[in-house]
Design an enzyme around this catalytic site. Sequence first.
Site, PDB file in Angstrom:
ATOM      1  N   GLU A   1      -6.124 -56.416 -49.143  1.00  0.00           N
ATOM      2  CA  GLU A   1      -4.973 -56.624 -50.012  1.00  0.00           C
ATOM      3  C   GLU A   1      -5.016 -57.975 -50.706  1.00  0.00           C
ATOM      4  O   GLU A   1      -4.166 -58.820 -50.484  1.00  0.00           O
ATOM      5  CB  GLU A   1      -3.689 -56.485 -49.204  1.00  0.00           C
ATOM      6  CG  GLU A   1      -3.163 -55.076 -49.213  1.00  0.00           C
ATOM      7  CD  GLU A   1      -1.769 -55.023 -49.819  1.00  0.00           C
ATOM      8  OE1 GLU A   1      -1.515 -54.114 -50.603  1.00  0.00           O
ATOM      9  OE2 GLU A   1      -0.969 -55.898 -49.519  1.00  0.00           O
TER      10      GLU A   1
ATOM     11  N   GLY B   1      -1.619 -52.445 -34.432  1.00  0.00           N
ATOM     12  CA  GLY B   1      -1.889 -52.941 -33.087  1.00  0.00           C
ATOM     13  C   GLY B   1      -3.162 -53.775 -33.035  1.00  0.00           C
ATOM     14  O   GLY B   1      -4.244 -53.290 -32.685  1.00  0.00           O
TER      15      GLY B   1
END
Lengths: 399, 376
Positions: A245, A127
């Site tokens: 990442e 979110g």
Amino acid sequence: MNVNFSPEELVFQDEVRAFFAEEYPQDILEGRRKSMLASRDIYIRGQQALHTKGWAGINWPVEYGGTGWSVTQKYIFFNEFAAADCPTIIPFGLGMVGPVIYTYGTEEQKEKFLPDILSSSVWWCQGYSEPGAGSDLASLKTRADLDGDEYVINGTKTWTTLAQHADWIFILARTNSDVARKQEGISFLLVKMDAPGITVTPIYTLDGDHEINQVFFDNVRIPADQLIGEEGKGWTYGKFLLTHERANIAGVALSKQRLRKLKKKLASYEQQGQAPADVESFRRKMAEVEIQLSALEYTELRTLASVSTGKAPGPESSILKIKGTEMQQAIDNLFFELSAYGALPNLRAQYEAGYDGDIVDDDGSSLTALRYFNFRKASIYGGSNEIQKNIIAKAVLRI
Amino acid sequence: MDFSLSDEQAMLKESVVQYIDKSYGFEQRMQVVASSAPYSAEKWAEFADLGWLSLPFSTDDDGFDGGAVELMLIMQELGRGLVIEPYLAAVVLAGGCIKRSGNVALRKLLLPAIMSGESVPALAYAERGSRYTLNHVGVTAVADGEDFVINGEKFVVLNGGTADQIVLSARTSGATTDDDGITLFCVCADVAGIERQGFVTVDGAHAANITFDNVRIGKADAVSEIGLGLGILEAAILDATLAVSAEAVGIMEALTTKTIEYTRNRQQFGVPLSSFQALQHRMVDMFMELEQSRSLLLRAAIMLDEDSPDAAAAVASLKYYVGTAGRKLGEEAVQLHGGMGVSNEVDIAHLFKRITVIDTLFGNSDYQLHRYIQSS
């Protein structure tokens, strides 16, 4: 200077290859070969197969149940993962909130959340974006007000990928409005999706798919111990998450695999006498993408190599997202062009699990336009490519 | 997987960087370009002292045994410094053919002179109408007893006007575009029958068209075996293609850095040009193309040094990429410099001209993309 794998790394490569050929659920791979679209169940079974092998926490440290792999091992893994044509790993738990929790969470939070993330028994969603806060994320309006030992959350999150499947959501919400910079006063909170006051409504993307959602929070109360780290420091954790990442951000392995499939498709069309009339110009476009991809692969390897020697990623790492998404989109476009009229029928349902109607399209051509439409998102999400250029201008070129 | 330089490589790089930064100024370079001399003999002697002229030659020939990575390191810096001296022509091209020769006597005669800087040879391979095709050889070498008699013309020979030795490809048998029947010879530039028409190229370097009119040379001057010269020529051109690509990356680096610097300092509308987002994004694009080019350069150099079967395709993809990206970057640098960019007195203009020339050398982007598709 060399790019050879050591004997140990070659053994590891064989092990990974054998895993996908034998232990990984073969029905999933069979479905992929028929261009079948992944369902919730397929994503979860794929990830659980990795977990059973101990390979779910690819980037995680060993102490939290991760693989502890070297960058070369990760590189090998992602190449084999892509070459086996596995469905993607849903990033929200394993790639995003997991690392935030083991880096900034309390011991209780680690114990409570990490095992379920690793085993994919809990589905997470993200979110961040709001109707009024896209690339300008820090303008978010969702509020979390402390009331005793609870936060009361009010606001709206949007573009929430696969929220319809999610058990939990992590959000950035404003806990303090009286701040000098709007990046301050934002907190990182974990919310159970079945909490009273949460409503999820679908948003249909331009390809007709229900992948993203709007999530409404109406006086949603959560225990205060679902705050990560310090109150008001959420921006820092959120940024950590966005940059965490690195290992697979460019999607090079996947693009290489898709290019191999594209070449196969061209070869099969040629065999059937269905190649484009201007096949040479198509080949040139394909070669241009392939060369860009070779460059990007080395750009990624340079980044990984410098990280593995303990250095910070070099300036080259900043281009991975932009170039990676440009390549994905270029390949989408080539698939679409090669499919010609075959791209026009809208036959998504035929490729969904459980379909038992007539087979109209036999080679996935009818998915190519849909995929092309859908993946215009790639240069928009995760900080639009224009935002990425602003970041490079400021942080790398120091303009 | 290891992208770090060995100690020797790091030292080489450091020494070239130092030299370019401290001893090779743009003003000085432009004085040489404006003079009648094709390059600075003084600088050439310094290159010899620094060992650069010995770099790609085998230790058996008393060279330093440098490979593709070493060549890449030196050429990037020569590019960044816009070096006008004929390193490519003499050492990489002509030297690259001679070092691969099985003719030991010839190697022992020519290489020491090249490494000491006394001999500055040229390689004559292109012809009018050959474009980039190496097997298009119309110059003939007809056997006559122990000798060969050479006739024909070579086109745009880099450093051809003043070279003391000329290595050339000539046809000893077969038709004009046969792979077989090409022989490499080395001739002294002052022998009877050689006529050189020298000129300055658009980047300020010197070259010449060379005609051979019944030029008589001995069998002992054959660099390759008779009729089997194409392989050596291709190998030397492959190295040279990597070399100019590395030079292009050095130029792209200079273009990017200098453009950022210029837009930071140049004030218009009361603010630095660099504050405009439209320009920032264009400079980010320049930077991204530079980094992608650098990646392909590393990839090709590593594959050449590993003798990978895909090395030729890797070099073709590299040259395609730096050709396209490099020219685009040159045009952008000029555009962002505004009027200054089209003025002949600024370095940007000369970097732009050199990178444009590099696209043409050994095959432009279109040609390289075609080669890449053929070989993959």
